[in-house]
Design an enzyme around this catalytic site. Structure first.
Site, PDB file in Angstrom:
ATOM      1  N   GLY A   1       3.053  -1.964  12.888  1.00 41.83           N
ATOM      2  CA  GLY A   1       3.425  -2.058  11.470  1.00 41.83           C
ATOM      3  C   GLY A   1       3.538  -0.669  10.857  1.00 41.83           C
ATOM      4  O   GLY A   1       2.716   0.202  11.137  1.00 41.83           O
TER       5      GLY A   1
ATOM      6  N   ARG B   1       7.547  -3.698  17.495  1.00 39.16           N
ATOM      7  CA  ARG B   1       6.510  -4.296  18.347  1.00 39.16           C
ATOM      8  C   ARG B   1       7.266  -4.809  19.569  1.00 39.16           C
ATOM      9  O   ARG B   1       8.112  -5.682  19.441  1.00 39.16           O
ATOM     10  CB  ARG B   1       5.816  -5.453  17.636  1.00 39.16           C
TER      11      ARG B   1
ATOM     12  N   ASP C   1      -4.082  -0.239  17.038  1.00 37.89           N
ATOM     13  CA  ASP C   1      -4.738  -0.420  18.336  1.00 37.89           C
ATOM     14  C   ASP C   1      -3.797  -0.921  19.441  1.00 37.89           C
ATOM     15  O   ASP C   1      -3.921  -0.511  20.591  1.00 37.89           O
ATOM     16  CB  ASP C   1      -5.999  -1.279  18.226  1.00 37.89           C
TER      17      ASP C   1
ATOM     18  N   THR D   1      -2.152   2.764  10.187  1.00 40.53           N
ATOM     19  CA  THR D   1      -2.081   1.340   9.852  1.00 40.53           C
ATOM     20  C   THR D   1      -2.754   1.119   8.506  1.00 40.53           C
ATOM     21  O   THR D   1      -3.783   1.739   8.219  1.00 40.53           O
ATOM     22  CB  THR D   1      -2.767   0.440  10.909  1.00 40.53           C
TER      23      THR D   1
ATOM     24  N   ASP E   1      -4.349  -1.353   7.737  1.00 42.42           N
ATOM     25  CA  ASP E   1      -5.521  -2.236   7.894  1.00 42.42           C
ATOM     26  C   ASP E   1      -6.866  -1.503   7.969  1.00 42.42           C
ATOM     27  O   ASP E   1      -7.909  -2.111   7.744  1.00 42.42           O
ATOM     28  CB  ASP E   1      -5.368  -3.093   9.161  1.00 42.42           C
TER      29      ASP E   1
ATOM     30  N   ASP F   1      -8.461  -0.741  10.516  1.00 46.22           N
ATOM     31  CA  ASP F   1      -9.312  -1.461  11.457  1.00 46.22           C
ATOM     32  C   ASP F   1      -9.446  -0.757  12.814  1.00 46.22           C
ATOM     33  O   ASP F   1      -9.653  -1.414  13.837  1.00 46.22           O
ATOM     34  CB  ASP F   1      -8.749  -2.888  11.665  1.00 46.22           C
TER      35      ASP F   1
ATOM     36  N   ARG G   1      -4.675  -8.124   8.691  1.00 47.37           N
ATOM     37  CA  ARG G   1      -4.725  -8.845   9.972  1.00 47.37           C
ATOM     38  C   ARG G   1      -6.080  -9.534  10.128  1.00 47.37           C
ATOM     39  O   ARG G   1      -6.404 -10.369   9.304  1.00 47.37           O
ATOM     40  CB  ARG G   1      -4.442  -7.888  11.138  1.00 47.37           C
TER      41      ARG G   1
HETATM   42  O1  F6P Z   1      -1.037  -4.240  10.821  1.00 46.36           O
HETATM   43  C1  F6P Z   1      -0.406  -4.126   9.585  1.00 46.36           C
HETATM   44  C2  F6P Z   1      -0.028  -5.486   9.075  1.00 46.36           C
HETATM   45  O2  F6P Z   1       0.621  -5.312   7.827  1.00 46.36           O
HETATM   46  C3  F6P Z   1      -1.164  -6.489   8.932  1.00 46.36           C
HETATM   47  O3  F6P Z   1      -1.936  -6.299   7.773  1.00 46.36           O
HETATM   48  C4  F6P Z   1      -0.407  -7.795   8.955  1.00 46.36           C
HETATM   49  O4  F6P Z   1      -1.228  -8.845   9.425  1.00 46.36           O
HETATM   50  C5  F6P Z   1       0.692  -7.513   9.940  1.00 46.36           C
HETATM   51  O5  F6P Z   1       0.879  -6.111   9.958  1.00 46.36           O
HETATM   52  C6  F6P Z   1       1.997  -8.173   9.612  1.00 46.36           C
HETATM   53  O6  F6P Z   1       2.901  -7.847  10.610  1.00 46.36           O
HETATM   54  P1  F6P Z   1       4.449  -8.174  10.533  1.00 46.36           P
HETATM   55  O7  F6P Z   1       5.057  -7.308   9.482  1.00 46.36           O
HETATM   56  O8  F6P Z   1       4.975  -7.864  11.891  1.00 46.36           O
HETATM   57  O9  F6P Z   1       4.551  -9.619  10.165  1.00 46.36           O
END
Ligand code: F6P
Length: 329
Positions: A18, A79, A110, A133, A135, A137, A179
């Site tokens: 992300g 991704r 991660d 990120t 998050d 995390d 997440r």
């Molecule tokens: O890891 C960053 C994040 O924004 C999380 O908070 C969220 O769960 C996820 O990515 C959403 O991913 P995507 O944009 O691929 O749906």
């Protein structure tokens, strides 16, 4: 943590997973510090997707002009499911080697670091990671690039919701990203004066929240905001609202903040963090260190082995949640 002896002349930089505000500031630092150290710097587009598709181009000083203040990532991100397979990683590694890239800087979370660790273990490509990120995390770093901006973006929205909640005497549930973690939730919860914070690893129950809201009403409170981390199930805020309605008859409005938390101009704190980490990543590669992440411990930059980063869970700050609870009286 690993060491490599080869003298590096050309490095690659990529953003993966992300996007997070501040990634551009990190790319800029890698490119400009790299060039100042007489390295050639190549950009790999869309993370591991671009590595597999051989989308790799040189980056120059002027390509970095006017990006420090921009959200998103000028290198794009992705991704990749192909990269999860050994054949995908072999293809990616072959492209890196064919481009004459001796080492890389990976800016991501991660999942991105698991990929970087695999590239070192399986194909001996030296990589240093930078935690990017929203998050927050990532084990081994108190702060990740993008977290401060995301918290401030969410907070701005919560402050606005507070205005309308107070005007109508309403109960709101605001769902934030993160997440499986509760860092954004706990930080915006305390900064936004939330009445309750639901996180994946927290112990707040619907019953407890209802009791808390009712106690507030008895003290003269007319509106409340509950923060819900998206947890493993985005949309959880709707389930919470249903459950509150069924158990107490109270009506709760739901607001899911979603991807707006990932965009926007990075805060000064994120730009500074990204710039420091970018410079430190290049410096680590020049000293022959790889398979590490640059993290923070307080104000200090530290090097943490990637396999430790990816195998260890970063614990939530439960003390923030209890403090928020105590303060929202
Ligand atoms: O890891 C960053 C994040 O924004 C999380 O908070 C969220 O769960 C996820 O990515 C959403 O991913 P995507 O944009 O691929 O749906």
């Amino acid at each position: 943590m690993a060491n490599f002896n080869q003298k590096i002349k050309r490095i690659g930089v990529y953003t993966s997973g992300g996007d997070a505000p501040g990634m551009n500031a990190a790319i800029r630092a890698v490119v400009r510090v790299g060039i100042a150290q007489n390295l050639e710097v190549y950009g790999i587009h869309s993370g591991y997707v671009g590595m597999i598709e051989n989308s790799i181009q040189p980056l120059h000083l002027r390509d970095m002009a006017n990006i420090i203040q921009r959200g998103g990532t000028m290198l794009k991100t992705g991704r990749s499911t192909d990269f999860m397979k050994p054949e995908g990683r072999a293809k990616a590694a072959a492209h890196i080697k064919a481009a004459g890239i001796d080492a890389c800087v990976c800016i991501g979370g991660d999942g991105s670091f698991r990929g970087a660790h695999a590239l070192w273990e399986e194909h001996q490509i030296p990589i240093v990671g930078i935690p990017g990120t929203i998050d927050n995390d990532i084990f081994g770093s108190d702060k990740t690039i993008g977290f401060d901006t995301a918290v401030n973006t969410a907070l701005e929205a919560i402050d606005r919701i507070r205005d309308t909640a107070a005007s109508h005497d309403r109960l709101f549930i605001v769902e934030v990203m993160g997440r499986n973690s509760g860092f954004i939730a706990s930080h915006v919860g305390i900064a936004g004066g939330a009445e309750e914070i639901f996180t994946p690893d927290g112990n707040v129950t619907v019953e407890k929240a209802i009791e808390h809201i009712k106690e507030g009403i008895l003290r003269g409170k007319t509106s409340s905001i509950l923060i819900a981390a998206e947890g493993q199930k985005p949309g959880r805020a709707y389930d919470l609202a249903d459950s509150i309605r069924k158990k107490s008859g109270m009506d709760a409005k739901v607001c899911i903040l979603g991807h707006q938390q990932r965009g926007g101009s990075p805060t000064a704190a994120d730009r500074i963090l990204a710039s420091r980490m970018g410079a430190a990543a290049v410096d680590s590669l020049l000293k022959g260190f790889c398979d590490i992440m640059i993290g923070t411990e307080g104000e200090r930059l530290v090097q943490v082995p990637l396999d430790v980063v990816t195998k260890t869970e970063k614990k939530s700050q439960m003390d923030l949640i209890s403090l928020a609870n105590l303060l929202a009286t």
